[in-house]
Design a protein around this motif. Structure first.
Motif, PDB file in Angstrom:
ATOM      1  N   VAL A  45       0.837  -1.213   0.000  1.00 21.72           N
ATOM      2  CA  VAL A  45       0.000   0.000   0.000  1.00 21.72           C
ATOM      3  C   VAL A  45       0.863   1.250   0.000  1.00 21.72           C
ATOM      4  O   VAL A  45       0.612   2.212  -0.748  1.00 21.72           O
ATOM      5  CB  VAL A  45      -0.952  -0.014   1.218  1.00 21.72           C
ATOM      6  CG1 VAL A  45      -1.619   1.352   1.395  1.00 21.72           C
ATOM      7  CG2 VAL A  45      -2.014  -1.089   1.048  1.00 21.72           C
ATOM      8  N   LEU A  46       1.895   1.284   0.835  1.00 24.58           N
ATOM      9  CA  LEU A  46       2.784   2.449   0.876  1.00 24.58           C
ATOM     10  C   LEU A  46       3.506   2.642  -0.457  1.00 24.58           C
ATOM     11  O   LEU A  46       3.636   3.765  -0.954  1.00 24.58           O
ATOM     12  CB  LEU A  46       3.798   2.278   2.012  1.00 24.58           C
ATOM     13  CG  LEU A  46       3.232   2.358   3.441  1.00 24.58           C
ATOM     14  CD1 LEU A  46       4.323   2.023   4.460  1.00 24.58           C
ATOM     15  CD2 LEU A  46       2.660   3.744   3.718  1.00 24.58           C
ATOM     16  N   ALA A  47       3.970   1.528  -1.051  1.00 29.62           N
ATOM     17  CA  ALA A  47       4.644   1.627  -2.345  1.00 29.62           C
ATOM     18  C   ALA A  47       3.686   2.108  -3.429  1.00 29.62           C
ATOM     19  O   ALA A  47       4.068   2.883  -4.321  1.00 29.62           O
ATOM     20  CB  ALA A  47       5.229   0.267  -2.726  1.00 29.62           C
ATOM     21  N   THR A  48       2.413   1.686  -3.345  1.00 26.31           N
ATOM     22  CA  THR A  48       1.416   2.113  -4.320  1.00 26.31           C
ATOM     23  C   THR A  48       1.185   3.617  -4.255  1.00 26.31           C
ATOM     24  O   THR A  48       1.022   4.290  -5.285  1.00 26.31           O
ATOM     25  CB  THR A  48       0.088   1.368  -4.087  1.00 26.31           C
ATOM     26  OG1 THR A  48       0.309  -0.042  -4.209  1.00 26.31           O
ATOM     27  CG2 THR A  48      -0.967   1.807  -5.084  1.00 26.31           C
ATOM     28  N   ILE A  49       1.178   4.175  -3.044  1.00 26.14           N
ATOM     29  CA  ILE A  49       1.027   5.625  -2.881  1.00 26.14           C
ATOM     30  C   ILE A  49       2.128   6.365  -3.630  1.00 26.14           C
ATOM     31  O   ILE A  49       1.901   7.431  -4.225  1.00 26.14           O
ATOM     32  CB  ILE A  49       1.029   5.997  -1.385  1.00 26.14           C
ATOM     33  CG1 ILE A  49      -0.211   5.414  -0.701  1.00 26.14           C
ATOM     34  CG2 ILE A  49       1.101   7.502  -1.197  1.00 26.14           C
ATOM     35  CD1 ILE A  49      -0.214   5.580   0.805  1.00 26.14           C
ATOM     36  N   PHE A  50       3.302   5.780  -3.649  1.00 26.21           N
ATOM     37  CA  PHE A  50       4.434   6.418  -4.323  1.00 26.21           C
ATOM     38  C   PHE A  50       4.350   6.274  -5.841  1.00 26.21           C
ATOM     39  O   PHE A  50       4.673   7.201  -6.579  1.00 26.21           O
ATOM     40  CB  PHE A  50       5.753   5.833  -3.805  1.00 26.21           C
ATOM     41  CG  PHE A  50       6.212   6.433  -2.513  1.00 26.21           C
ATOM     42  CD1 PHE A  50       7.282   7.321  -2.481  1.00 26.21           C
ATOM     43  CD2 PHE A  50       5.580   6.119  -1.319  1.00 26.21           C
ATOM     44  CE1 PHE A  50       7.705   7.877  -1.284  1.00 26.21           C
ATOM     45  CE2 PHE A  50       5.995   6.665  -0.124  1.00 26.21           C
ATOM     46  CZ  PHE A  50       7.055   7.553  -0.095  1.00 26.21           C
ATOM     47  N   VAL A  51       3.912   5.111  -6.326  1.00 30.07           N
ATOM     48  CA  VAL A  51       3.964   4.874  -7.772  1.00 30.07           C
ATOM     49  C   VAL A  51       2.816   5.535  -8.525  1.00 30.07           C
ATOM     50  O   VAL A  51       2.907   5.750  -9.736  1.00 30.07           O
ATOM     51  CB  VAL A  51       3.987   3.364  -8.110  1.00 30.07           C
ATOM     52  CG1 VAL A  51       5.206   2.699  -7.491  1.00 30.07           C
ATOM     53  CG2 VAL A  51       2.703   2.676  -7.684  1.00 30.07           C
ATOM     54  N   ILE A  52       1.704   5.848  -7.839  1.00 24.55           N
ATOM     55  CA  ILE A  52       0.586   6.459  -8.565  1.00 24.55           C
ATOM     56  C   ILE A  52       0.847   7.925  -8.893  1.00 24.55           C
ATOM     57  O   ILE A  52       0.151   8.516  -9.724  1.00 24.55           O
ATOM     58  CB  ILE A  52      -0.736   6.336  -7.761  1.00 24.55           C
ATOM     59  CG1 ILE A  52      -0.605   7.037  -6.406  1.00 24.55           C
ATOM     60  CG2 ILE A  52      -1.133   4.871  -7.610  1.00 24.55           C
ATOM     61  CD1 ILE A  52      -1.901   7.052  -5.614  1.00 24.55           C
ATOM     62  N   ASP A  53       1.846   8.510  -8.264  1.00 27.93           N
ATOM     63  CA  ASP A  53       2.170   9.918  -8.555  1.00 27.93           C
ATOM     64  C   ASP A  53       3.685  10.067  -8.709  1.00 27.93           C
ATOM     65  O   ASP A  53       4.371  10.622  -7.851  1.00 27.93           O
ATOM     66  CB  ASP A  53       1.655  10.816  -7.428  1.00 27.93           C
ATOM     67  CG  ASP A  53       1.914  12.286  -7.719  1.00 27.93           C
ATOM     68  OD1 ASP A  53       1.972  12.650  -8.910  1.00 27.93           O
ATOM     69  OD2 ASP A  53       2.061  13.062  -6.747  1.00 27.93           O
ATOM     70  N   PRO A  54       4.255   9.573  -9.809  1.00 30.09           N
ATOM     71  CA  PRO A  54       5.715   9.604  -9.982  1.00 30.09           C
ATOM     72  C   PRO A  54       6.220  11.005 -10.329  1.00 30.09           C
ATOM     73  O   PRO A  54       5.465  11.866 -10.776  1.00 30.09           O
ATOM     74  CB  PRO A  54       5.946   8.643 -11.152  1.00 30.09           C
ATOM     75  CG  PRO A  54       4.683   8.717 -11.951  1.00 30.09           C
ATOM     76  CD  PRO A  54       3.583   8.927 -10.958  1.00 30.09           C
ATOM     77  N   VAL A  55       7.504  11.197 -10.110  1.00 28.32           N
ATOM     78  CA  VAL A  55       8.179  12.415 -10.568  1.00 28.32           C
ATOM     79  C   VAL A  55       8.618  12.191 -12.006  1.00 28.32           C
ATOM     80  O   VAL A  55       9.280  11.191 -12.313  1.00 28.32           O
ATOM     81  CB  VAL A  55       9.403  12.734  -9.677  1.00 28.32           C
ATOM     82  CG1 VAL A  55      10.133  13.958 -10.205  1.00 28.32           C
ATOM     83  CG2 VAL A  55       8.964  12.946  -8.240  1.00 28.32           C
ATOM     84  N   ARG A  56       8.232  13.101 -12.905  1.00 22.48           N
ATOM     85  CA  ARG A  56       8.501  12.907 -14.327  1.00 22.48           C
ATOM     86  C   ARG A  56       9.712  13.725 -14.755  1.00 22.48           C
ATOM     87  O   ARG A  56       9.833  14.899 -14.433  1.00 22.48           O
ATOM     88  CB  ARG A  56       7.297  13.351 -15.153  1.00 22.48           C
ATOM     89  CG  ARG A  56       6.018  12.602 -14.854  1.00 22.48           C
ATOM     90  CD  ARG A  56       5.981  11.240 -15.463  1.00 22.48           C
ATOM     91  NE  ARG A  56       6.017  11.266 -16.919  1.00 22.48           N
ATOM     92  CZ  ARG A  56       5.962  10.192 -17.677  1.00 22.48           C
ATOM     93  NH1 ARG A  56       5.874   8.986 -17.117  1.00 22.48           N
ATOM     94  NH2 ARG A  56       5.993  10.281 -18.987  1.00 22.48           N
ATOM     95  N   ARG A  57      10.628  13.065 -15.447  1.00 28.24           N
ATOM     96  CA  ARG A  57      11.711  13.733 -16.160  1.00 28.24           C
ATOM     97  C   ARG A  57      11.698  13.206 -17.578  1.00 28.24           C
ATOM     98  O   ARG A  57      11.886  12.011 -17.783  1.00 28.24           O
ATOM     99  CB  ARG A  57      13.079  13.450 -15.515  1.00 28.24           C
ATOM    100  CG  ARG A  57      13.274  14.006 -14.127  1.00 28.24           C
ATOM    101  CD  ARG A  57      13.149  15.508 -14.046  1.00 28.24           C
ATOM    102  NE  ARG A  57      14.054  16.249 -14.909  1.00 28.24           N
ATOM    103  CZ  ARG A  57      15.275  16.692 -14.546  1.00 28.24           C
ATOM    104  NH1 ARG A  57      15.723  16.447 -13.327  1.00 28.24           N
ATOM    105  NH2 ARG A  57      16.016  17.382 -15.387  1.00 28.24           N
TER     106      ARG A  57
END
Length: 565
Positions: free
Chosen positions: A45-57
């Motif tokens: 769940v914690l990892a999902t919170i991070f992957v749904i809003d990635p930093v884009r370069r």
């Protein structure tokens, strides 16, 4: 087989080979997941919170989720970390599966992302275990410095290798000038993930799962801060570029000059391999321009024109970061080497609309934010061109005779004054043409018929003169023809041709056939003079030498000069 299909087949073959290899490794080493279900779900769940809003370069996403994979490895072992990483990758790919581009992206990118994820954790994890690294409650930072440093080295080697892997599996082409900034940013990301993996493991030893949540919150703050910094720097750079574009659009000039200046400015910071801009006008016609040199393009020579059929009616910006995301119809009209495509189609203004197509051989060359900034800049261009065309129309109307559509007296003065001062246009001649008995036509048939006669005579005068000459309505039934580079003898030939053309083309108006004749006066300058005198002398010759001598004839000022004076 198309290029993208070859890469698709290659990616999935590699994917299945890697999965089979993992299975064999787990069986030979007797690996088994050791993580409890609640902790496993919390980590996911914690990892999902991070992957749904990635930093884009560019087209790359930095999710920071690998920190949770490292935590799971250091706390629960290698196979548990592999399970967390693979499930997180699946969730990451599924987040955009509801769109057509998202489905194509998952089909092609999922094998690559899975393979990269495994290459990151497996070699580093196996090396850590081989060097005696400990897990869970036995993990201490001091005792595991050596194995952790080896992990860092291996992780860096894999990260450096990932660009070669993406080129092999996906056909991505990332220029070195772009790759270096990406590597620098990845250095910051991997450092944050390593610190999180180590400290979250230590926190869980003393505080349980609450320690994991606290360190995850700290990593989330770091992620948001980096994302905001990247976004702000990109926006500032784009804002400066777009402002220069808007300035180029709003500067004075005619429509063609505004378009050329705008394209030159756009070419300064966008250097695609294929680029065109299209203008749709309210009368139904369209014009394509090449972005590179500003020249007009024929519609059948425009590469990628099928993009206009692909984009949905309400879609303003269409972006493909790599070839695997394309609509299938694009493959037949764009070179195989092309990767990134950006198409912008702003909503139409009242009279004009423009759209922009950019394509590059580099993957991820364009971003969505940049696309929307260009979208606004293109709307400015549409307004500027519309304003310039309206100004040109008003200017043309002010210099055009409404009845005959010929240049009027004002246009005659401006055109003649400019050219009569040019020595290379001499000798310079003028014809004054007056229709014979025109008042009688108005009195007999009415002014509407008279207006038609003037319009038809104007067309005949245009047919009898050169494109370099000026035919203008002087007033009433009088016309002036200015003839640059024309001596007296040649001017007389032109005048006779006009007179004979009128004879040979009687004007048919309903049941009436009107034979039109004209009296024509000529004057010629062999050296610099002024326009007013030239026209005045031609007018005198027309009256003294033609009108007063019986009409329907040609007379020159030089011939009747003594009588005129």
């Amino acid at each position: 087989m198309r290029r993208f299909q070859q890469y698709l087949l290659r990616s999935w073959i590699v994917f299945f080979l890697v999965v089979i290899g993992i299975d064999l490794l787990a069986k030979t080493r007797d690996y088994s997941p050791s993580i409890d279900f609640f902790t496993f779900m919390l980590v996911v769940v914690l990892a999902t919170i991070f992957v749904i809003d990635p930093v884009r370069r560019r087209h790359m996403s930095f999710t920071f989720h690998f920190g949770f994979v490292l935590f799971t490895f250091l706390t629960y072992g290698l196979l548990s970390a592999v399970c967390v990483g693979q499930l997180t990758m699946l969730i990451y790919q599924l987040r955009t599966v509801h769109t057509a581009i998202g489905r194509r992206r998952m089909l092609h990118n999922y094998p690559f992302n899975v393979t990269l994820e495994l290459l990151l954790i497996l070699p580093a994890g196996l090396a850590y275990n081989a060097l005696g690294g400990t897990h869970g409650q036995d993990f201490t930072l001091i005792q595991n410095v050596g194995p952790l440093l080896v992990m860092v080295v291996i992780l860096w080697c894999v990260l450096l290798f990932q660009y070669k892997l993406s080129n092999f599996l996906l056909g991505e082409n990332i220029p070195s000038s772009v790759m270096l900034p990406l590597l620098r940013f990845e250095a910051v990301v991997i450092a944050a993930e390593l610190l999180f993996g180590v400290f979250s493991t230590l926190m869980v030893q003393n505080n349980g799962n609450s320690g994991l949540v606290m360190t995850a919150f700290a990593l989330f703050i770091i992620k948001r801060s980096l994302g905001s910094s990247v976004h702000a720097s990109d926006r500032i750079e784009h804002w400066e570029q777009i402002e220069r574009l808007k300035e180029a659009a709003w500067k004075d000039g005619d429509a063609q000059f505004i378009i050329e200046r705008y394209l030159r400015q756009l070419n300064h910071f966008v250097r695609p391999d294929i680029a065109w801009i299209k203008f749709d006008f309210s009368d139904g016609h369209s014009v394509y321009y090449s972005l590179k040199d500003g020249r007009k393009l024929k519609a059948d020579h425009v590469r990628g024109i099928v993009i206009e059929e692909i984009i949905e009616e309400k879609e303003e910006v269409l972006l493909y970061g790599m070839q695997q995301e394309w609509d299938i119809r694009l493959y037949d009209c764009v070179p195989e080497e092309t990767q990134s495509i950006l198409f912008i189609q702003p909503e139409a203004t009242e009279k004009i609309n423009c759209s922009l197509f950019l394509a590059s051989e580099a993957s991820g060359e364009f971003t969505k934010d940049f696309g929307y900034e260009l979208y606004r800049a293109l709307r400015v261009l549409s307004w500027a061109v519309e304003r310039a065309q309206e100004r040109e129309r008003l200017l043309t109307d002010s210099r055009t005779d409404a009845m005959t559509k010929l240049p009027n007296y004002r246009a005659l003065q401006e055109w003649g004054d400019r050219r009569i001062r040019q020595r290379d246009l001499y000798p310079f001649s003028a014809l004054m043409i007056d229709l014979d008995h025109f008042k009688q036509i108005n009195d007999t048939y009415g002014h509407e018929v008279g207006d038609v006669v003037l319009f038809e005579v104007a067309k005949l005068l245009m047919q009898a003169t050169r494109i370099t000459d000026l035919v203008a309505r002087y007033g009433g039934e009088e016309f002036v023809v200015l003839l640059p580079n024309t001596d007296l003898d040649s001017a007389q030939i032109v005048a006779e041709r006009i007179r004979e053309t009128l004879h040979a083309n009687p004007i048919q108006i309903e049941e009436h056939t009107l034979n039109i004749t004209a009296s024509i006066g000529i004057d010629t300058l062999n050296e610099l003079g002024d326009l007013a005198s030239l026209i005045r002398n031609a007018d005198r010759a027309m009256y003294i030498g033609a009108k007063f001598q019986g009409r329907d004839r040609v007379a020159s000022y030089q011939e009747w000069k003594e009588r005129v004076v």
